[in-house]
Scaffold this active site. Structure first.
Site, short mmCIF file in Angstrom:
data_model
loop_
_atom_site.label_atom_id
_atom_site.label_comp_id
_atom_site.label_asym_id
_atom_site.label_seq_id
_atom_site.Cartn_x
_atom_site.Cartn_y
_atom_site.Cartn_z
N TRP A 46 0.84 -1.25 -0.05
CA TRP A 46 0.14 0.20 -0.05
C TRP A 46 0.94 1.32 -0.15
O TRP A 46 0.60 2.11 0.54
CB TRP A 46 -1.03 0.01 1.24
CG TRP A 46 -1.73 -1.20 1.38
CD1 TRP A 46 -1.46 -1.97 2.52
CD2 TRP A 46 -2.54 -1.94 0.63
NE1 TRP A 46 -2.16 -3.26 2.47
CE2 TRP A 46 -2.92 -3.30 1.38
CE3 TRP A 46 -2.98 -1.74 -0.77
CZ2 TRP A 46 -3.68 -3.95 0.56
CZ3 TRP A 46 -3.87 -2.57 -1.20
CH2 TRP A 46 -4.28 -3.93 -0.49
N GLN A 62 -19.36 1.89 -18.52
CA GLN A 62 -20.19 1.06 -17.90
C GLN A 62 -21.64 1.61 -17.37
O GLN A 62 -21.60 1.49 -16.21
CB GLN A 62 -19.36 0.34 -17.09
CG GLN A 62 -19.85 -1.29 -16.47
CD GLN A 62 -19.97 -2.08 -17.66
OE1 GLN A 62 -19.19 -2.09 -18.40
NE2 GLN A 62 -20.89 -3.12 -17.75
N PHE A 63 -22.38 2.03 -18.25
CA PHE A 63 -23.63 2.51 -17.64
C PHE A 63 -24.42 1.41 -16.59
O PHE A 63 -25.33 1.60 -16.07
CB PHE A 63 -24.20 3.03 -18.69
CG PHE A 63 -25.14 1.83 -19.59
CD1 PHE A 63 -26.56 1.52 -19.28
CD2 PHE A 63 -24.44 1.46 -20.79
CE1 PHE A 63 -27.22 0.60 -19.95
CE2 PHE A 63 -25.28 0.51 -21.45
CZ PHE A 63 -26.40 -0.20 -21.12
N THR A 64 -24.23 0.19 -17.00
CA THR A 64 -25.07 -0.87 -16.17
C THR A 64 -24.44 -0.94 -14.95
O THR A 64 -25.54 -1.72 -14.06
CB THR A 64 -24.85 -2.33 -16.80
OG1 THR A 64 -23.38 -2.78 -16.71
CG2 THR A 64 -25.22 -2.40 -18.39
#
Length: 126
Positions: A46, A62-64
């Site tokens: 990290w 990615q509209f879904t």
């Protein structure tokens, strides 16, 4: 069509109410996320970002992601329409390029049907 090796696959959903300022803020945050160990000291997790490691970002619209399922079929009303969403998608891509370099940001084709393959190498999906 875009392809990367090590880096981030960003499935970018844009909903009604999102703005260019949101796109810019998310791109800045994404470029600074410390998700990997530094190459010179792999024991310290990290500590390194996509930019620190010289990795790439693949951005796929990615509209879904904003689908709701009150009925048996999906409802996409929460997703922004393609004209406004494409503008914000492009703003997000441009801001990512500003932070990690033009050559390190790859895209799919906005609004196209695509097959996306992912090899999730590590403990993190954010």
């Amino acid at each position: 069509v875009g392809e990367i090796g090590n880096g981030l696959l960003v499935l970018l959903g844009i909903q009604h109410g999102d703005t260019a300022a949101h796109s810019q803020q998310m791109a800045r945050k994404l470029s600074r996320l410390r998700l990997w160990a530094k190459a010179e000291d792999p024991t310290k997790q990290w500590t390194a970002s996509v930019k620190d490691r010289g990795f790439k970002i693949l951005v796929v619209s990615q509209f879904t992601l904003f689908a709701t399922f009150k009925k048996p079929k999906p409802d996409f009303r929460l997703a922004m329409g393609s004209d406004g969403a494409q503008e914000l998608y492009e703003a997000f891509v441009k801001e990512c390029q500003t932070h990690v370099g033009h050559e390190n940001v790859v895209t799919g084709t906005f609004g196209a049907m695509m097959q996306v393959d992912l090899c999730n190498d590590g403990p993190v999906t954010v």
